[in-house]
Design a protein around this motif. Structure first.
Motif, mmCIF file in Angstrom:
data_model
loop_
_atom_site.group_PDB
_atom_site.id
_atom_site.type_symbol
_atom_site.label_atom_id
_atom_site.label_comp_id
_atom_site.label_asym_id
_atom_site.label_seq_id
_atom_site.Cartn_x
_atom_site.Cartn_y
_atom_site.Cartn_z
ATOM 1 N N MET A 105 -18.661 34.310 -60.683
ATOM 2 C CA MET A 105 -17.611 34.317 -59.655
ATOM 3 C C MET A 105 -17.917 35.347 -58.578
ATOM 4 O O MET A 105 -17.780 35.076 -57.377
ATOM 5 C CB MET A 105 -16.261 34.622 -60.307
ATOM 6 N N LEU A 160 -20.610 34.396 -55.968
ATOM 7 C CA LEU A 160 -20.391 33.267 -55.063
ATOM 8 C C LEU A 160 -20.714 33.594 -53.608
ATOM 9 O O LEU A 160 -21.379 32.800 -52.923
ATOM 10 C CB LEU A 160 -18.944 32.780 -55.187
ATOM 11 N N LEU A 200 -13.093 29.039 -54.819
ATOM 12 C CA LEU A 200 -13.873 28.350 -55.851
ATOM 13 C C LEU A 200 -13.858 29.010 -57.217
ATOM 14 O O LEU A 200 -14.468 28.489 -58.144
ATOM 15 C CB LEU A 200 -15.335 28.223 -55.382
ATOM 16 N N SER A 201 -13.194 30.145 -57.382
ATOM 17 C CA SER A 201 -13.269 30.848 -58.658
ATOM 18 C C SER A 201 -12.739 30.003 -59.808
ATOM 19 O O SER A 201 -13.377 29.878 -60.856
ATOM 20 C CB SER A 201 -12.488 32.168 -58.580
ATOM 21 N N LEU A 249 -14.942 27.061 -60.558
ATOM 22 C CA LEU A 249 -16.210 27.520 -61.109
ATOM 23 C C LEU A 249 -16.083 27.781 -62.601
ATOM 24 O O LEU A 249 -16.945 27.375 -63.390
ATOM 25 C CB LEU A 249 -16.667 28.787 -60.382
ATOM 26 N N GLY A 274 -20.374 25.737 -55.192
ATOM 27 C CA GLY A 274 -19.631 25.913 -56.441
ATOM 28 C C GLY A 274 -20.151 25.054 -57.578
ATOM 29 O O GLY A 274 -20.291 25.517 -58.712
ATOM 30 N N THR A 275 -20.439 23.780 -57.293
ATOM 31 C CA THR A 275 -20.926 22.900 -58.359
ATOM 32 C C THR A 275 -22.325 23.300 -58.813
ATOM 33 O O THR A 275 -22.631 23.245 -60.007
ATOM 34 C CB THR A 275 -20.932 21.438 -57.878
ATOM 35 N N GLY A 301 -21.816 26.412 -60.761
ATOM 36 C CA GLY A 301 -21.129 26.049 -62.005
ATOM 37 C C GLY A 301 -22.055 25.384 -62.994
ATOM 38 O O GLY A 301 -21.982 25.626 -64.202
#
Length: 828
Positions: free
Chosen positions: A439, A442, A477-478, A481, A756-757, A760
C-alpha cells in the motif's frame, strides 16, 4: 464538549444527507465484526460439545491403565482393584461394531462394555435410566440388553425392541440380536453400552482394553505408581483432556480461519476510510467556515473522529448481533465442522460470554477510529482560509518514500522465522508487512508507470495530474489492493493445494479397487475371505495391506502405521530416498517435524503385540490425509518383525475386460455388508469433494472481503472525483467538453487500476508463496508445489479493473452534473 455539540448540530444532518455511503460503511463494519465473531462462536461451540461428550464417556478417574497395542488380563485387574490405594477400579471393553438401522442399512457404532457398579462413581452418564417397574441393577447387569445414546437411538424406530448387531468374534464376523435397553446420556457419536460380561462374550475375549481408577483420598498418582508393579508395556496416565487435544489438533486450522475471517474487517477499514474521506471532501467549505468562526483544528478533528466512533459503535453492535445469528444458522445447517473434519455433526449453540463480546466489539470500534485518523488529521491541519477561497484542500499526510519498500524487504526474514508454540506468527507478520508495504509503495509504483512522456493532450494531462497527486493513489486503491492481493493469494494457495492433492492421490492410490472390512475401526479381513479373493478368477493382481498403530519405544508417542509392498520411487517423497542398513521406514512430514527426524536417522518403535522394530528413516513422504505422525514400511519387513499376518485392506487389479467385479467380490463374503469396496476414481472424487467442502467457508469469506474492497473502489473514486468539481468547472471554462473530462477521468482511472491490479497481483503471488511454502508446512505439515490458475486470476483482475473504470465513470457523471459556472463561482 464543544465537538459533541457540533456533532449533534452539524454532523448528524450531514450523515443523514450521505445516508447511502454511510450505510455502505456501516455494512462493512457489521460484516467485518460479524464474520470473525461467528467463526469464534462456532469453533467454541464445537470444541465444547466434543469435550463434554468425551467427559460424559470417560468420566472423572484419576488414572487410566492400558497396554500399548494390546489388552489387559483379568488377573492384573483383580490385583490392582485389591490395592488399598485404589478406591474404585472400573474395567472397560471397547470395540467398533455395526447396527442395522430403521432404513435397513448398517451404521457404525462404538460399543462399550462397562461395570455398572463402578460406573455409578466414575461415569454416571453411561448408565441407562430404568423404567418405573424395573430396578436399575436388573437393567444394567443384563448381558443381553444394549443401551444406546441419543445419536444411536435416532437410527432406529422408536418401537424397535430387538437390535441387530454386527461384530467380530476373533477374526470372524458375527451377527447377534440383543434386546434394546434404555437410553444413556453420553453425548457424541453413536454409542452402545452393555454390561462388561455381555461384551466379553459378544467379542469372544476375556480381556480388558483399559481400567479407570479412582484413588483413595490423599493418595497421589506418584504414590500409586510406586506401590504398583505394572507389567511391561502397561502404562498408567491421567485421563486426557479430549477438548484440549482436539483444540491442539485443530489449532492451525482455526487460527487460519480466524485470520481469514478478519479479511472483511481489514478491507472494510479502507471502505470506512474512503467514506470518511468522501464526507470530509464534500464538507470542506463547511469545516473551513467552522474554523474561521473559532472551531480549533483539534475540535474539527474530534468532530470527524466522533462521527467515526458513532459509526464504529453502531456497526460493532449490529455486527455482534449478526454474528450470533450467523453462528446459530451455520450450526443448524452445517454443524460445527467448518471444514476441519472435527467429526462433529450436531452442535448446540455457544454460550454467550462477555470477553469475546468485548474483544470483537472493541475491534470494530478501534478499526473505525484508525480508518478515520488520517482524514481527521488532514482536517486538523486544514488551511481554512485557502479552502474558503478554493485555493487548496485538506491533503492527507504523505509517508516517507522508503517506508513501503522497507516493509517489503522486512517481510522476507519474518517469513523464514520458525513457528512459535506451533503458531506461524512470523508468516502472519510477513503477510501483514507485505500488504502494508504494498500500500505504501503505490505512489512509487505509480511514478514508474507515469514516466512515459508524450502522447495526446488528455493523456499528458492525466499523467500530470496523477503525478502531482500521487499520494491520493494510496487513498483510492488501498482497499482494493488488500482485497485483490488476498484474493489472488487464496486462489493460488487453494489451486496449488488442490493440484498437489490430485497428484498425491494418483501416487498413493495405485490400484484400481480397494477392499476393507465393513466394520472399520481397525477391523481386519478374515483369512478365508482374503484367500477367496486372492484366488478369484477375476483378479489379476492383489496386494495386502496392514493398517495398525505403533509407539515410540521410549516416549510412548503414538504413530499410525501402514505396511504394504511399494516402490519408493513411486511415493510422493520430499526429496530423494536412500538405501539404509536397517529396516527401511518412510515417515510423513508431521512425524518428521514432531519427532525431529531426518532421513538416515535411526528409530525404535513398539508394535502392536509388543514386538520392537529398530529401523532407519529411508525417506519422508507427503501425507495429505492426516496432520499427525504416520509411517510406511514394506509389508514383508513388518510381518518379519511383528509376526502379525492380519490383512486390513486389499489392493486389487481386476483382469482386463472383467465385468461385475464388485458384485463378484461381495458374493465371496458371508454377507455383502461384511466388506466395503471402492474404486480409485471414487476415492479420488470423494477426497476432492471433501477438499472443496473444506474451503467453502474460505471462499465465502474471501468473496465478502473482495466485495467490500470493490465497494471501496466506488467510494474512493467518488471522494476523489467530487472533491474536484471546481477543477472540472475550470476545465470546462478553458474549452474542454464534458466528454473530454470523462475521458480524462477514465484515463486516470485506467492508470490507477492498472497500477493497483499489477501491484495486487505481485503482492498476491508473494503472499501465496508464504502460504504455500511457509504457513502450510508449519501449520499442517503439508508441503506442496505452487500452481498458478492463470485463467481465474485473469478473470479476477479483469473484474477489479472494470469495476474501477465503471466507478470512475459514474462518479464523473455525478460530478459533472452541476453547472460549470456554479462550480467555480467561489473563485470570483
Amino acid at each position: 464538549m464543544t465537538w459533541l455539540r457540533w456533532l449533534r448540530q452539524l454532523s448528524l444532518p450531514a450523515l443523514r444527507h450521505q445516508a447511502g455511503r454511510q450505510l455502505l460503511a456501516l455494512l462493512a463494519v457489521m460484516l467485518g465484526v460479524a464474520l470473525p465473531y461467528a467463526v469464534h462462536l462456532i469453533n467454541a461451540a464445537a470444541l465444547g460439545e466434543f469435550a463434554a461428550a468425551a467427559r460424559s464417556i470417560e468420566g472423572q478417574p484419576d488414572l487410566i491403565l492400558s497396554r500399548q497395542g494390546g489388552t489387559l488380563d483379568l488377573a492384573l485387574f483383580e490385583r490392582i482393584a485389591a490395592m488399598p490405594e485404589v478406591l474404585v477400579a472400573a474395567p472397560q471393553v471397547e470395540a467398533a461394531v455395526q447396527m442395522r438401522g430403521a432404513d435397513g442399512k448398517v451404521h457404525g457404532l462404538r460399543l462399550l462394555g462397562i461395570d455398572a457398579l463402578a460406573a455409578t462413581t466414575l461415569s454416571p452418564d453411561l448408565l441407562a435410566r430404568p423404567p418405573a417397574d424395573e430396578s436399575p441393577l436388573q437393567l444394567w447387569l443384563d448381558p443381553q440388553r444394549l443401551h444406546l445414546n441419543r445419536a444411536a437411538a435416532q437410527l432406529l424406530d422408536e418401537q424397535q425392541a430387538l437390535i441387530e448387531l454386527r461384530h467380530t468374534q476373533g477374526l470372524q464376523l458375527q451377527t447377534t440380536r440383543l434386546q434394546r435397553g434404555g437410553q444413556v446420556e453420553a453425548g457424541g457419536g453413536p454409542l452402545a453400552v452393555i454390561d462388561i460380561a455381555g461384551a466379553q462374550v459378544l467379542l469372544g475375549r476375556m480381556t480388558l482394553d483399559q481400567m479407570a481408577l479412582r484413588l483413595q483420598a490423599g493418595v497421589t498418582a506418584e504414590q500409586f505408581l510406586t506401590q504398583a508393579t505394572l507389567p511391561s508395556g502397561v502404562r498408567a496416565v491421567p485421563p486426557s483432556d479430549a477438548g484440549a487435544r482436539l483444540a491442539s489438533m485443530t489449532q492451525a486450522y482455526r487460527v487460519n480461519l480466524g485470520v481469514l475471517s478478519l479479511m472483511a474487517l481489514f478491507t472494510g477499514s479502507f471502505l470506512v476510510f474512503a467514506v470518511v474521506s468522501l464526507s470530509v471532501a464534500q464538507r470542506q467549505p463547511q469545516l473551513a467556515l467552522l474554523g474561521v468562526l473559532g472551531l480549533s483544528g483539534r475540535e474539527r478533528a474530534g468532530l470527524v473522529m466522533a462521527e467515526a466512533a458513532l459509526l464504529g459503535l453502531l456497526g460493532s453492535g449490529l455486527g455482534l448481533l449478526l454474528g450470533w445469528e450467523l453462528h446459530a444458522t451455520v450450526l443448524k445447517l452445517l454443524g460445527g465442522d467448518l471444514g476441519a473434519t472435527l467429526g462433529i455433526s450436531r452442535v448446540r449453540g455457544a454460550q454467550l460470554e462477555q470477553l469475546p463480546l468485548l474483544v470483537f466489539g472493541l475491534l470494530g470500534f478501534i478499526v473505525c477510529l484508525l480508518a478515520a485518523a488520517a482524514p481527521a488529521l488532514a482536517v486538523r491541519e486544514m488551511p481554512v482560509a485557502q479552502v474558503l477561497k478554493g485555493l487548496g484542500g485538506a491533503p492527507l499526510r504523505h509517508w516517507p518514500f522508503w517506508l513501503g519498500p522497507g516493509l517489503l524487504l522486512l517481510a522476507l526474514p519474518l517469513a523464514l522465522a520458525p513457528p512459535w508454540h506451533e503458531m506461524s506468527l512470523g508468516a502472519y507478520a510477513a503477510m501483514l508487512l507485505l500488504l502494508l508495504g504494498g500500500m505504501l509503495s503505490l505512489p512509487q509504483a505509480l511514478a514508474l508507470l507515469l514516466k512515459r512522456p508524450g502522447g495526446r493532450a488528455l493523456a499528458q494531462l492525466a499523467r500530470a495530474r496523477l503525478r502531482e497527486h500521487s499520494g491520493d493513489a494510496l487513498q483510492t486503491l488501498s482497499g482494493v489492493l488488500v482485497a485483490l492481493a488476498l484474493s489472488v493469494a487464496m486462489l493460488v494457495m487453494v489451486g496449488s493445494f488442490r493440484e498437489s492433492l490430485q497428484q498425491w492421490l494418483t501416487q498413493m492410490l495405485p490400484a484400481e479397487l480397494y477392499l476393507r472390512s465393513g466394520l472399520r475401526g481397525g477391523a481386519v479381513l478374515t483369512p478365508e475371505l482374503v484367500a477367496a479373493i486372492q484366488q478369484s478368477p477375476l483378479i489379476e493382481r492383489n496386494e495386502p495391506q496392514r493398517s495398525a498403530r505403533a509407539w515410540h519405544a521410549d516416549t510412548g508417542q503414538e504413530v499410525a502405521l501402514q505396511a504394504r509392498a511399494f516402490d519408493p520411487a513411486a511415493l510422493p517423497l520430499v526429496g530423494a530416498w536412500q538405501k539404509v542398513d536397517r529396516t527401511a521406514v518412510y515417515i510423513n512430514e508431521a512425524m518428521r517435524d514432531e519427532w525431529r527426524l531426518q532421513a538416515g536417522q535411526g528409530i525404535s518403535l513398539r508394535l502392536m503385540g509388543g514386538a520392537r522394530l529398530d529401523g532407519r528413516v529411508a525417506g519422508i513422504w507427503r501425507d495429505y490425509s492426516r496432520q499427525t505422525p504416520a509411517l510406511l514400511l514394506p509389508l514383508s519387513d513388518y510381518r518379519r518383525v511383528s509376526g502379525d499376518l492380519a490383512v486390513s485392506e486389499l489392493l486389487l487389479w481386476p483382469k482386463p475386460g472383467a465385468e461385475k467385479v464388485t458384485e463378484h467380490l461381495r458374493s465371496l463374503a458371508p454377507q455383502a455388508e461384511d466388506i466395503e469396496i471402492a474404486s480409485a476414481s471414487d476415492l479420488r472424487s470423494l477426497s476432492l469433494r471433501i477438499f472443496d467442502r473444506s474451503f467453502v467457508l474460505t471462499h465465502g469469506l474471501q468473496a465478502v472481503a473482495l466485495a467490500i474492497g470493490l465497494f471501496g473502489i466506488a467510494a474512493s473514486q467518488s471522494a476523489q472525483t467530487l472533491a474536484r468539481r471546481r477543477e472540472f468547472g475550470l476545465l470546462r471554462h478553458l474549452g474542454l467538453a464534458r466528454g473530454d473530462i470523462l475521458r480524462l477521468l477514465l484515463r486516470e482511472a485506467a492508470l490507477l487500476a492498472a497500477c493497483g491490479t499489477a501491484l495486487g497481483l505481485l503482492l498476491g503471488l508473494a503472499i501465496s508463496a508464504v502460504l504455500v511454502w511457509v504457513l502450510n508446512p508449519q501449520s499442517f505439515h503439508w508441503s506442496m508445489e505452487m500452481h498458478i490458475p492463470w485463467l481465474r486470476l485473469l478473470g479476477l483482475l479483469a473484474a477489479v479493473f472494470l469495476t474501477a473504470i465503471a466507478a470512475a465513470l459514474l462518479a464523473g457523471r455525478q460530478a459533472l452534473s452541476a453547472d460549470a459556472v456554479q462550480s467555480v463561482k467561489e473563485d470570483w
